[in-house]
Design a protein around this motif. Structure first.
Motif, mmCIF file in Angstrom:
data_model
loop_
_atom_site.group_PDB
_atom_site.id
_atom_site.type_symbol
_atom_site.label_atom_id
_atom_site.label_comp_id
_atom_site.label_asym_id
_atom_site.label_seq_id
_atom_site.Cartn_x
_atom_site.Cartn_y
_atom_site.Cartn_z
ATOM 1 N N ILE A 62 -2.984 -5.227 -6.466
ATOM 2 C CA ILE A 62 -2.760 -3.940 -6.486
ATOM 3 C C ILE A 62 -1.936 -3.347 -7.666
ATOM 4 O O ILE A 62 -2.264 -2.398 -8.094
ATOM 5 C CB ILE A 62 -1.743 -3.667 -5.142
ATOM 6 C CG1 ILE A 62 -2.558 -3.990 -4.010
ATOM 7 C CG2 ILE A 62 -1.114 -2.230 -5.173
ATOM 8 C CD1 ILE A 62 -1.849 -4.080 -2.651
ATOM 9 N N SER A 63 -1.197 -4.325 -8.472
ATOM 10 C CA SER A 63 -0.565 -4.083 -9.415
ATOM 11 C C SER A 63 -1.480 -3.862 -10.827
ATOM 12 O O SER A 63 -1.029 -3.097 -11.561
ATOM 13 C CB SER A 63 0.401 -5.053 -9.909
ATOM 14 O OG SER A 63 1.594 -5.060 -9.041
ATOM 15 N N GLU A 64 -2.537 -4.184 -10.849
ATOM 16 C CA GLU A 64 -3.728 -3.912 -11.684
ATOM 17 C C GLU A 64 -3.932 -2.449 -11.825
ATOM 18 O O GLU A 64 -4.224 -2.176 -12.896
ATOM 19 C CB GLU A 64 -4.962 -5.007 -11.533
ATOM 20 C CG GLU A 64 -4.641 -6.401 -12.062
ATOM 21 C CD GLU A 64 -6.010 -7.184 -11.677
ATOM 22 O OE1 GLU A 64 -7.011 -6.827 -11.897
ATOM 23 O OE2 GLU A 64 -5.975 -8.609 -11.464
ATOM 24 N N ILE A 65 -4.065 -2.180 -10.516
ATOM 25 C CA ILE A 65 -4.440 -0.686 -10.604
ATOM 26 C C ILE A 65 -3.398 0.454 -10.391
ATOM 27 O O ILE A 65 -3.231 1.398 -10.968
ATOM 28 C CB ILE A 65 -5.304 -0.360 -9.346
ATOM 29 C CG1 ILE A 65 -6.550 -1.164 -9.504
ATOM 30 C CG2 ILE A 65 -5.766 0.932 -9.108
ATOM 31 C CD1 ILE A 65 -7.646 -0.956 -8.743
ATOM 32 N N CYS A 66 -2.529 -0.167 -10.016
ATOM 33 C CA CYS A 66 -1.032 0.714 -9.720
ATOM 34 C C CYS A 66 0.154 -0.182 -10.413
ATOM 35 O O CYS A 66 0.863 -0.974 -9.442
ATOM 36 C CB CYS A 66 -0.531 0.803 -8.173
ATOM 37 S SG CYS A 66 -2.004 1.740 -7.427
ATOM 38 N N PRO A 67 0.301 -0.266 -11.712
ATOM 39 C CA PRO A 67 1.309 -1.120 -12.214
ATOM 40 C C PRO A 67 2.861 -1.034 -11.716
ATOM 41 O O PRO A 67 3.527 -1.812 -12.040
ATOM 42 C CB PRO A 67 1.217 -0.807 -13.834
ATOM 43 C CG PRO A 67 0.439 0.710 -13.824
ATOM 44 C CD PRO A 67 -0.227 0.805 -12.476
ATOM 45 N N TRP A 68 3.314 0.218 -11.286
ATOM 46 C CA TRP A 68 4.366 0.374 -10.788
ATOM 47 C C TRP A 68 4.742 -0.483 -9.573
ATOM 48 O O TRP A 68 5.837 -0.698 -9.204
ATOM 49 C CB TRP A 68 4.660 1.896 -10.482
ATOM 50 C CG TRP A 68 3.739 2.534 -9.359
ATOM 51 C CD1 TRP A 68 4.282 2.472 -8.053
ATOM 52 C CD2 TRP A 68 2.520 3.020 -9.538
ATOM 53 N NE1 TRP A 68 2.959 2.990 -7.245
ATOM 54 C CE2 TRP A 68 2.006 3.323 -8.341
ATOM 55 C CE3 TRP A 68 2.031 3.239 -10.627
ATOM 56 C CZ2 TRP A 68 0.730 4.121 -8.369
ATOM 57 C CZ3 TRP A 68 0.709 3.936 -10.455
ATOM 58 C CH2 TRP A 68 0.168 4.161 -9.145
ATOM 59 N N PRO A 107 3.183 6.867 -6.321
ATOM 60 C CA PRO A 107 3.801 6.489 -8.040
ATOM 61 C C PRO A 107 5.388 7.088 -8.336
ATOM 62 O O PRO A 107 5.591 8.087 -7.778
ATOM 63 C CB PRO A 107 2.664 6.901 -8.672
ATOM 64 C CG PRO A 107 2.101 7.814 -7.727
ATOM 65 C CD PRO A 107 2.335 7.599 -6.353
ATOM 66 N N PRO A 108 5.841 6.688 -9.308
ATOM 67 C CA PRO A 108 7.024 7.122 -9.780
ATOM 68 C C PRO A 108 6.574 8.673 -10.282
ATOM 69 O O PRO A 108 5.741 8.907 -10.931
ATOM 70 C CB PRO A 108 7.182 6.386 -11.157
ATOM 71 C CG PRO A 108 6.636 5.057 -10.922
ATOM 72 C CD PRO A 108 5.510 5.539 -10.217
ATOM 73 N N GLY A 109 7.858 9.548 -9.934
ATOM 74 C CA GLY A 109 7.603 10.915 -10.379
ATOM 75 C C GLY A 109 7.012 11.698 -9.061
ATOM 76 O O GLY A 109 6.814 12.965 -9.041
ATOM 77 N N LEU A 154 0.944 -1.317 -0.139
ATOM 78 C CA LEU A 154 0.048 0.029 -0.086
ATOM 79 C C LEU A 154 0.762 1.394 0.048
ATOM 80 O O LEU A 154 0.273 2.345 -0.634
ATOM 81 C CB LEU A 154 -0.758 -0.267 1.151
ATOM 82 C CG LEU A 154 -2.046 -1.241 1.247
ATOM 83 C CD1 LEU A 154 -2.859 -1.128 2.491
ATOM 84 C CD2 LEU A 154 -3.004 -0.870 -0.186
ATOM 85 N N PHE A 155 1.928 1.109 0.580
ATOM 86 C CA PHE A 155 3.003 2.407 0.789
ATOM 87 C C PHE A 155 3.209 2.519 -0.881
ATOM 88 O O PHE A 155 3.417 3.826 -1.193
ATOM 89 C CB PHE A 155 4.220 2.145 1.771
ATOM 90 C CG PHE A 155 5.098 3.152 1.698
ATOM 91 C CD1 PHE A 155 4.824 4.095 2.512
ATOM 92 C CD2 PHE A 155 6.398 3.195 0.974
ATOM 93 C CE1 PHE A 155 5.768 5.401 2.650
ATOM 94 C CE2 PHE A 155 7.306 3.980 0.920
ATOM 95 C CZ PHE A 155 7.020 5.253 1.652
ATOM 96 N N LEU A 156 3.600 1.572 -1.493
ATOM 97 C CA LEU A 156 4.029 1.602 -2.878
ATOM 98 C C LEU A 156 3.125 2.259 -3.867
ATOM 99 O O LEU A 156 3.318 3.011 -4.535
ATOM 100 C CB LEU A 156 4.686 0.388 -3.487
ATOM 101 C CG LEU A 156 5.866 -0.191 -2.905
ATOM 102 C CD1 LEU A 156 6.154 -1.395 -3.493
ATOM 103 C CD2 LEU A 156 7.343 0.836 -3.392
ATOM 104 N N ALA A 157 1.785 1.682 -3.627
ATOM 105 C CA ALA A 157 0.685 2.144 -4.315
ATOM 106 C C ALA A 157 0.506 3.562 -4.188
ATOM 107 O O ALA A 157 -0.131 4.408 -5.175
ATOM 108 C CB ALA A 157 -0.532 1.323 -3.983
ATOM 109 N N THR A 164 12.282 10.905 -8.344
ATOM 110 C CA THR A 164 12.778 9.597 -7.527
ATOM 111 C C THR A 164 11.636 8.596 -7.650
ATOM 112 O O THR A 164 10.378 9.099 -8.130
ATOM 113 C CB THR A 164 13.078 9.859 -5.962
ATOM 114 O OG1 THR A 164 11.794 10.251 -5.487
ATOM 115 C CG2 THR A 164 13.987 10.933 -5.837
ATOM 116 N N SER A 165 11.968 7.708 -7.733
ATOM 117 C CA SER A 165 11.144 6.489 -7.679
ATOM 118 C C SER A 165 11.138 5.780 -6.289
ATOM 119 O O SER A 165 12.202 5.689 -5.603
ATOM 120 C CB SER A 165 11.024 5.421 -8.795
ATOM 121 O OG SER A 165 12.445 4.829 -8.716
#
Length: 151
Positions: free
Chosen positions: A40-46, A11-13, A5-8, A18-19
């Motif tokens: 989660i990756s389906e909605i937030c691919p990064w 997002p990059p930028g 969830l933290f990653l979601a 930074t990423s």
């Protein structure tokens, strides 16, 4: 889940150029990890390319990666590394007993930018706390007071 969830939410930028990456650490990879990561990756691919899971103990992880700064989600153990050089954020959920203390020690040793812990068990965590303090505050609160002095 917390690390994903933290990653979601990052997002990059989002944070200038930074990423954000995460290393999730636990003694065993839960069956739900891959399922949750994929959902989660389906909605937030990064998220898929920004997360790594390491089945390891905290001691093994910290000894292997002591010199590196990174964003780490810790849940009952430790993980491998992604190439992260900017900041270290340590998130620890359900760090039983003295594992919370070990997570805090690791956060201090890598000069983490921030640390969030959620201890769940307090067995053996009141060592070094004066008897009067334990009697008045109880084991859990007295252990957290001792931890705050460490930080």
């Amino acid at each position: 889940l917390t690390g994903l969830l933290f990653l979601a939410c990052n997002p990059p930028g989002r944070l200038s150029d930074t990423s954000v990456s995460a290393v999730l650490v636990d003694q065993f990879e839960p069956n739900s990890h891959a399922i949750l990561r994929d959902c989660i990756s389906e909605i937030c691919p990064w998220v898929a390319e920004s997360v790594a899971f390491k089945s390891s103990s905290l001691e093994a992880y910290t000894s292997e990666n002591h010199h590196e700064k990174r964003i780490v989600g810790v849940h009952n153990s430790d993980s491998d590394s992604l190439d992260i050089q900017d900041a270290t954020i340590i998130i620890s959920t359900h760090a039983c007993g003295s594992l919370t203390d070990k997570v805090l020690e690791h956060a201090m040793s890598v000069q983490a930018a921030s640390v969030a812990t959620m201890p769940c068990c307090y067995t053996g965590t009141d060592n070094g706390v004066p008897y009067g303090v334990k009697r008045i505050l109880g084991v859990g609160l007295s252990a957290d007071v001792r931890r705050s002095f460490y930080l």
